[in-house]
Design a protein around this motif. Structure first.
Motif, PDB file in Angstrom:
ATOM      1  N   GLU A 112      12.915   6.290   2.804  1.00 43.92           N
ATOM      2  CA  GLU A 112      12.036   5.064   2.350  1.00 43.92           C
ATOM      3  C   GLU A 112      11.421   5.396   0.914  1.00 43.92           C
ATOM      4  O   GLU A 112      11.143   4.400   0.382  1.00 43.92           O
ATOM      5  CB  GLU A 112      10.807   4.868   3.243  1.00 43.92           C
ATOM      6  N   LEU A 113      11.288   6.869   0.649  1.00 43.84           N
ATOM      7  CA  LEU A 113      10.719   7.075  -0.745  1.00 43.84           C
ATOM      8  C   LEU A 113      11.784   7.007  -1.965  1.00 43.84           C
ATOM      9  O   LEU A 113      11.439   7.326  -2.986  1.00 43.84           O
ATOM     10  CB  LEU A 113       9.910   8.116  -0.732  1.00 43.84           C
ATOM     11  N   LEU A 155      11.867   4.991  -4.892  1.00 44.34           N
ATOM     12  CA  LEU A 155      10.547   5.277  -5.919  1.00 44.34           C
ATOM     13  C   LEU A 155      10.877   6.349  -6.566  1.00 44.34           C
ATOM     14  O   LEU A 155      10.294   6.431  -7.705  1.00 44.34           O
ATOM     15  CB  LEU A 155       9.319   5.170  -4.921  1.00 44.34           C
ATOM     16  N   ASN A 187       0.525   6.328  -1.729  1.00 42.60           N
ATOM     17  CA  ASN A 187       0.365   4.548  -1.323  1.00 42.60           C
ATOM     18  C   ASN A 187       1.670   4.323  -0.330  1.00 42.60           C
ATOM     19  O   ASN A 187       1.504   3.914   0.851  1.00 42.60           O
ATOM     20  CB  ASN A 187       0.146   3.773  -2.048  1.00 42.60           C
ATOM     21  N   GLN A 188       2.958   4.617  -0.877  1.00 42.54           N
ATOM     22  CA  GLN A 188       4.027   4.047  -0.169  1.00 42.54           C
ATOM     23  C   GLN A 188       3.999   4.999   1.130  1.00 42.54           C
ATOM     24  O   GLN A 188       4.468   4.717   2.118  1.00 42.54           O
ATOM     25  CB  GLN A 188       5.142   4.274  -1.195  1.00 42.54           C
ATOM     26  N   ASN A 218       2.060   3.745   3.725  1.00 41.84           N
ATOM     27  CA  ASN A 218       2.586   2.213   4.224  1.00 41.84           C
ATOM     28  C   ASN A 218       3.645   2.659   5.180  1.00 41.84           C
ATOM     29  O   ASN A 218       3.631   2.032   6.329  1.00 41.84           O
ATOM     30  CB  ASN A 218       2.887   1.534   3.243  1.00 41.84           C
TER      31      ASN A 218
END
Length: 322
Positions: A155-156, A159, A298-299, A302
């Motif tokens: 998921e990162l 980013l 932060n990510q 979440n």
């Protein structure tokens, strides 16, 4: 987005079903008096899940600065429920109640979270969970860097590309439940020829998958053995996209093998410790916006809030619910 992750736990809020489930687990362990032990542990198991759920629900309403503590303790409650499936006497000593990890007590003035390390201790919840649930031993003394752990989370991956330009893993496009398409870009990023890449895949996965060159731009990956979202190394499961990501960074593949449940525990442990004991650094992080680390933190917060309950739900359902 997937269904409410907590629906995976609904059946456990029946004491009758939970006792049947635990008795089945204890029978598979060849334990004497499995019915008696399951009866004794039924409400402990239910309360671990209920307590964990409340922590996660509170975290959903809490400001970001407080989330790590709530999410960490929510996760520990779900871990304890799972351990109770494999260890009916848990906790049988105070040694298994500690966190099982350690970090620097005082941060340096130039402290950077991404370069921080956490060390595995000899005893504690982390070691006990790893051993009972995944038969992992001998990880005492291992150190894990936060940046390395975060870079394993699919998921990162976007980013990381946005912030650093780094490609740690790439998405596999899902064709069916057991068939995925992997771009030939994976071989290029690993600086391998097609033939060398096929050898590499076979050595990494052995009998778990079959790979064929579909065309000059894509490989077809067929999952032969059942892979579990909580334990699919070296692939990484993306929760929202319901697919796997393939690692294209050799450093990730050379790290000590932790599955994703363990990765989240180590990260949440460190973040919760910083939140509680390094309040000045932690508060400045959220109010000055001068750090490159805040977007990653932060990510991650979440993602873990949704993904960890889902992974634990899958783990329990994989235990052959009667």
């Amino acid at each position: 987005m997937k269904q409410d992750v907590w629906s995976l736990f609904d059946m456990f809020f029946s004491s009758q079903k939970t006792q049947q489930f635990l008795a089945n687990q204890y029978e598979k362990l060849n334990l004497q008096d499995s019915n008696g032990k399951s009866f004794d542990n039924t409400y402990g198991f239910i309360y671990y899940i209920e307590h964990g759920k409340k922590y996660y629900k509170l975290a959903d309403q809490a400001p970001a600065e407080l989330k790590p503590v709530l999410l960490f303790y929510g996760m520990t409650q779900l871990m304890k429920a799972c351990i109770l499936c494999k260890d009916p006497d848990y906790p049988d000593s105070s040694s298994v109640l500690a966190h099982g990890l350690s970090t620097r007590k005082r941060k340096k003035r130039s402290y950077e979270f991404l370069n921080d390390e956490v060390k595995v201790q000899k005893t504690g919840l982390f070691n006990h969970f790893c051993e009972k649930m995944f038969h992992m031993k001998h990880i005492e003394g291992e150190k894990f860097m936060m940046n390395h752990l975060l870079s394993t989370l699919p998921e990162l991956a976007p980013l990381y590309r946005q912030m650093t330009g780094a490609f740690y893993q790439i998405r596999m496009n899902k064709e069916s439940n057991d068939s995925f398409i992997l771009s030939c870009e994976a071989a290029d990023l690993l600086h391998m020829s097609v033939d060398r890449f096929k050898e590499y895949i076979n050595s990494m996965f052995s009998s778990k998958i079959k790979m064929e060159l579909r065309d000059e731009n894509n490989y077809q990956i067929l999952l032969i053995d059942q892979l579990h979202p909580f334990d699919c190394f070296p692939l990484h499961y993306h929760f929202a996209e319901d697919t796997y990501y393939f690692p294209v960074d050799r450093d990730l593949l050379q790290m000590p093998v932790l599955n994703e449940l363990m990765v989240h525990y180590v990260l949440l442990y460190n973040l919760s410790m910083i939140s509680r004991y390094d309040t000045e650094w932690w508060s400045e992080l959220f109010h000055t916006y001068t750090s490159l680390e805040l977007p990653f933190i932060n990510q991650f917060l979440n993602v873990t809030a949704q993904k960890i309950p889902y992974l634990f739900g899958q783990l329990l359902h994989n235990m052959d619910i009667p």
